[in-house]
Motif scaffolding. Structure first.
Motif, short mmCIF file in Angstrom:
data_model
loop_
_atom_site.label_atom_id
_atom_site.label_comp_id
_atom_site.label_asym_id
_atom_site.label_seq_id
_atom_site.Cartn_x
_atom_site.Cartn_y
_atom_site.Cartn_z
N GLU A 223 0.88 -1.15 -0.03
CA GLU A 223 0.08 -0.01 0.03
C GLU A 223 0.94 1.30 0.01
O GLU A 223 1.91 1.07 0.54
CB GLU A 223 -0.88 0.16 1.36
CG GLU A 223 -1.77 -1.18 1.40
CD GLU A 223 -3.20 -0.91 0.56
OE1 GLU A 223 -3.13 0.04 0.02
OE2 GLU A 223 -3.80 -1.89 0.60
N PHE B 99 3.61 0.77 2.68
CA PHE B 99 3.46 -0.17 3.74
C PHE B 99 3.72 -1.45 2.74
O PHE B 99 3.35 -1.61 1.77
CB PHE B 99 2.03 -0.25 4.36
CG PHE B 99 1.71 -1.35 4.92
CD1 PHE B 99 1.90 -1.49 6.38
CD2 PHE B 99 1.22 -2.48 4.51
CE1 PHE B 99 1.40 -2.87 7.14
CE2 PHE B 99 0.81 -3.63 5.11
CZ PHE B 99 1.15 -3.69 6.52
N LYS C 172 -3.28 1.19 10.18
CA LYS C 172 -4.39 0.85 9.65
C LYS C 172 -4.11 -0.32 8.59
O LYS C 172 -4.92 -1.18 8.63
CB LYS C 172 -4.76 2.27 8.66
CG LYS C 172 -6.07 1.73 7.84
CD LYS C 172 -6.41 3.11 7.00
CE LYS C 172 -5.19 3.31 5.81
NZ LYS C 172 -5.69 4.23 5.00
N HIS C 173 -3.12 -0.03 8.03
CA HIS C 173 -2.82 -1.40 6.95
C HIS C 173 -2.54 -2.55 7.83
O HIS C 173 -2.31 -3.61 7.48
CB HIS C 173 -1.70 -0.85 5.89
CG HIS C 173 -2.37 0.15 5.15
ND1 HIS C 173 -3.45 0.06 4.18
CD2 HIS C 173 -1.66 1.45 4.87
CE1 HIS C 173 -3.52 1.17 3.32
NE2 HIS C 173 -2.65 1.96 3.81
N ASN D 203 -5.65 -4.00 8.51
CA ASN D 203 -6.23 -4.54 7.56
C ASN D 203 -5.70 -6.08 6.95
O ASN D 203 -6.50 -6.74 6.25
CB ASN D 203 -6.33 -3.53 6.27
CG ASN D 203 -7.40 -2.36 6.65
OD1 ASN D 203 -8.16 -2.64 7.80
ND2 ASN D 203 -7.21 -1.22 6.16
N HIS D 204 -4.35 -6.04 6.90
CA HIS D 204 -3.90 -7.04 5.95
C HIS D 204 -3.09 -8.05 6.87
O HIS D 204 -3.10 -9.29 6.22
CB HIS D 204 -2.72 -6.43 5.14
CG HIS D 204 -3.24 -5.30 4.18
ND1 HIS D 204 -4.31 -5.75 3.30
CD2 HIS D 204 -3.05 -4.24 4.04
CE1 HIS D 204 -4.75 -4.78 2.48
NE2 HIS D 204 -3.88 -3.80 3.04
#
Length: 249
Positions: free
Chosen positions: A3, A27, A92-93, A96-97
């Motif tokens: 990302e 990221f 955040k990432h 999420n991942h």
């Protein structure tokens, strides 16, 4: 998994250069890390360090530990500053991942920008989604800097791994009420082994993350694209070695 974010390019006078954008944040997490993390201990350590040379960015990393007590690299990010915006992009990432399940303990230094994000009402990095814990070496170092007394630093380090945590903290009053207040104002569950309910798996510092920072020290002067390649090749070697051990074992 990659990302990234860019921002508008400006000239020396601060005027926007239309049609051009420049790098801002990145990221990345490798598939082996994403698939392997659910089988690790429910604990991660995060840390940040400066890049050298032309690119004055910050490298953020997250690491875990597998069942054989091996360091397990989780994810990386490069951001412009270790501020709220940079940490928000990374967390955040990461959520999420990679760290998708609830109940994971995250050990970090007491970075103001990071703490402000975690304390937000909509944060997915506070209970019951996640549990923040502090690196106690960082707390002890803060105490030594503030009070100029190495004995206070030692007593704080001793207190956090003892069952009689409260009694040991009260003894800090002999150095002054202000020393006791410093320790007592830090939420116990975030730095005492007696109150963490085993979520830290005995890890009282961010040593795992700092070990990866040390391994990458020789790459932090390189261009950003090359740093990503270095993490790829270094991790590829780790996974290959682990695979051979499992096959032979």
């Amino acid at each position: 998994m990659v990302e990234y974010e860019t921002k508008l390019a400006c000239n020396l006078q601060g005027e926007v250069i239309h049609g051009k954008r420049i790098f801002s944040k990145l990221f990345w997490a490798f598939n082996a890390s994403i698939e392997g993390f659910p089988f690790c201990k429910r604990m991660i350590q995060v840390d940040g360090t400066w890049l050298y040379g032309k690119y004055g960015h910050i490298l953020l990393i997250a690491v875990a530990q597998d069942g054989d007590s091996n360091i397990f690299q989780v994810a990386f990010a490069i951001v412009e500053k270790e501020d709220a915006e940079g940490w928000e992009f990374f967390l955040k990432h990461l959520r999420n991942h990679v760290v998708k399940e609830d109940g994971v303990c995250m050990i970090s230094d007491r970075v103001i920008a990071l703490l402000s994000l975690i304390d937000k009402d909509d944060s997915l990095w506070k209970p019951p989604h996640a549990y923040l814990a502090y690196c106690v070496r960082h707390i002890a170092a803060n105490a030594k800097t503030r009070f100029g007394n190495n004995q206070i630093r030692k007593e704080i380090l001793d207190a956090v791994v003892q069952p009689k945590f409260d009694a040991r903290i009260r003894k800090l009053r002999r150095h002054g009420q202000h020393v006791f207040d410093f320790a007592n104002d830090i939420p116990r569950e975030r730095w005492s082994q007696a109150y963490d309910e085993g979520r830290r798996y005995g890890h009282m510092t961010t040593n795992l993350a700092e070990a990866i920072n040390f391994v990458l020290k020789g790459t932090r002067h390189l261009p950003i694209a090359r740093i990503v390649w270095e993490t790829y090749f270094r991790l590829g070697k780790v996974w290959s070695t682990k695979d051979k051990k499992l096959t032979l074992g």
